[in-house]
Design a protein around this motif. Structure first.
Motif, PDB file in Angstrom:
ATOM      1  N   SER A   4      42.354  -8.537  11.848  1.00  0.00           N
ATOM      2  CA  SER A   4      41.493  -7.460  12.360  1.00  0.00           C
ATOM      3  C   SER A   4      42.744  -6.718  13.010  1.00  0.00           C
ATOM      4  N   VAL A   5      43.541  -7.264  13.802  1.00  0.00           N
ATOM      5  CA  VAL A   5      44.530  -6.527  14.369  1.00  0.00           C
ATOM      6  C   VAL A   5      45.622  -6.194  13.300  1.00  0.00           C
ATOM      7  N   ASN A   6      45.928  -6.816  12.393  1.00  0.00           N
ATOM      8  CA  ASN A   6      47.012  -6.474  11.553  1.00  0.00           C
ATOM      9  C   ASN A   6      46.243  -5.230  10.687  1.00  0.00           C
ATOM     10  N   GLN A   7      45.191  -5.187  10.460  1.00  0.00           N
ATOM     11  CA  GLN A   7      44.408  -4.148   9.593  1.00  0.00           C
ATOM     12  C   GLN A   7      44.372  -2.773  10.593  1.00  0.00           C
ATOM     13  N   SER A   8      44.252  -3.025  11.854  1.00  0.00           N
ATOM     14  CA  SER A   8      44.460  -1.667  12.733  1.00  0.00           C
ATOM     15  C   SER A   8      45.537  -1.276  12.715  1.00  0.00           C
ATOM     16  N   ILE A   9      46.529  -2.073  12.797  1.00  0.00           N
ATOM     17  CA  ILE A   9      47.817  -1.868  12.777  1.00  0.00           C
ATOM     18  C   ILE A   9      48.328  -0.835  11.385  1.00  0.00           C
ATOM     19  N   GLN A  10      47.798  -1.369  10.455  1.00  0.00           N
ATOM     20  CA  GLN A  10      48.163  -0.843   9.105  1.00  0.00           C
ATOM     21  C   GLN A  10      47.380   0.411   9.041  1.00  0.00           C
ATOM     22  N   TYR A  64      46.675   2.518  11.516  1.00  0.00           N
ATOM     23  CA  TYR A  64      47.357   3.416  12.558  1.00  0.00           C
ATOM     24  C   TYR A  64      48.729   3.859  11.950  1.00  0.00           C
ATOM     25  N   SER A  65      49.382   2.774  11.309  1.00  0.00           N
ATOM     26  CA  SER A  65      50.347   3.161  10.521  1.00  0.00           C
ATOM     27  C   SER A  65      50.407   4.056   9.308  1.00  0.00           C
ATOM     28  N   ASP A  66      49.417   3.888   8.649  1.00  0.00           N
ATOM     29  CA  ASP A  66      49.199   4.953   7.363  1.00  0.00           C
ATOM     30  C   ASP A  66      48.625   6.381   7.990  1.00  0.00           C
ATOM     31  N   GLU A  67      48.090   6.370   9.258  1.00  0.00           N
ATOM     32  CA  GLU A  67      47.763   7.582   9.759  1.00  0.00           C
ATOM     33  C   GLU A  67      48.992   8.363  10.418  1.00  0.00           C
ATOM     34  N   GLU A  68      49.890   7.537  11.040  1.00  0.00           N
ATOM     35  CA  GLU A  68      51.119   7.918  11.324  1.00  0.00           C
ATOM     36  C   GLU A  68      51.877   8.722  10.346  1.00  0.00           C
ATOM     37  N   VAL A  69      52.050   8.046   9.236  1.00  0.00           N
ATOM     38  CA  VAL A  69      52.715   8.694   8.123  1.00  0.00           C
ATOM     39  C   VAL A  69      52.281   9.802   7.511  1.00  0.00           C
ATOM     40  N   SER A  70      50.688   9.757   7.679  1.00  0.00           N
ATOM     41  CA  SER A  70      50.062  10.918   7.111  1.00  0.00           C
ATOM     42  C   SER A  70      50.225  12.040   7.968  1.00  0.00           C
ATOM     43  N   LEU A  71      50.070  12.052   9.373  1.00  0.00           N
ATOM     44  CA  LEU A  71      50.515  12.857  10.233  1.00  0.00           C
ATOM     45  C   LEU A  71      51.843  13.424  10.482  1.00  0.00           C
ATOM     46  N   ARG A  72      52.802  12.457  10.136  1.00  0.00           N
ATOM     47  CA  ARG A  72      54.220  13.113   9.954  1.00  0.00           C
ATOM     48  C   ARG A  72      54.258  13.906   8.921  1.00  0.00           C
ATOM     49  N   GLN A  73      53.678  13.767   7.904  1.00  0.00           N
ATOM     50  CA  GLN A  73      54.049  14.338   6.630  1.00  0.00           C
ATOM     51  C   GLN A  73      53.281  15.932   7.131  1.00  0.00           C
ATOM     52  N   GLU A  74      51.972  15.955   7.581  1.00  0.00           N
ATOM     53  CA  GLU A  74      51.091  17.056   7.840  1.00  0.00           C
ATOM     54  C   GLU A  74      52.119  17.920   8.864  1.00  0.00           C
ATOM     55  N   LEU A  75      52.590  17.122   9.920  1.00  0.00           N
ATOM     56  CA  LEU A  75      53.651  17.878  10.731  1.00  0.00           C
ATOM     57  C   LEU A  75      54.907  18.560  10.276  1.00  0.00           C
ATOM     58  N   SER A  76      55.410  17.942   9.414  1.00  0.00           N
ATOM     59  CA  SER A  76      56.480  18.308   8.466  1.00  0.00           C
ATOM     60  C   SER A  76      56.182  19.506   7.645  1.00  0.00           C
ATOM     61  N   ALA A  77      55.099  19.692   7.198  1.00  0.00           N
ATOM     62  CA  ALA A  77      54.533  20.536   6.380  1.00  0.00           C
ATOM     63  C   ALA A  77      54.218  21.799   7.260  1.00  0.00           C
ATOM     64  N   LEU A  78      53.619  21.702   8.317  1.00  0.00           N
ATOM     65  CA  LEU A  78      53.263  22.718   9.161  1.00  0.00           C
ATOM     66  C   LEU A  78      54.240  23.281   9.926  1.00  0.00           C
ATOM     67  N   VAL A  79      55.313  22.560  10.076  1.00  0.00           N
ATOM     68  CA  VAL A  79      56.691  23.237  10.839  1.00  0.00           C
ATOM     69  C   VAL A  79      57.339  23.817   9.988  1.00  0.00           C
TER      70      VAL A  79
END
Length: 125
Positions: A45-51, A53-68
């Protein structure tokens, strides 16, 4: 007969004691197996949470890159907010204060005559 009964009691006692030891070992191993399975489930369950949040971080970085990106900002302002490109920039005049700060500094310096007096306005004196 007494010796035969004593041997029988001793053998029975040894058998019961051995049986108790075997049963306690089996129960102990079962408890350890259950604990290991519970820890494995928690680790998964911890590994699933890490995965996640990692996917969410990648998505947010892509969104930030697009917005900037400047072209993205311009297109968002134009399409979503209905803004238009300014053709002529206007300036508004602003009146300056009448007292000159350089003159007031010179007056302070001339009054006391020291270099510290020119910086006295910074300290509020």
């Amino acid at each position: 007969m007494r010796k035969d009964n004593a041997n029988r009691i001793k053998i029975t006692l040894n058998f019961v004691l051995g049986l108790v030891v075997v049963i306690s070992l089996v129960i102990g191993l079962g408890i350890l197996r259950f604990h290991a399975a519970r820890l494995a489930y928690y680790l998964e369950s911890v590994n699933q949470s890490i995965q996640k949040y990692s996917d969410e971080e990648v998505s947010l970085r892509q969104e930030l890159s697009a917005l900037v990106a400047p072209i993205r900002i311009y297109s968002y302002c134009k399409e979503s907010l209905g803004m238009q490109k300014v053709l002529k920039a206007e300036t508004l005049p602003r009146r300056m204060r009448t007292d000159n700060f350089a003159d007031s500094g010179n007056n302070l310096q001339s009054e006391s005559g020291g270099w510290r007096s020119s910086l006295a306005w910074l300290l509020g004196r």
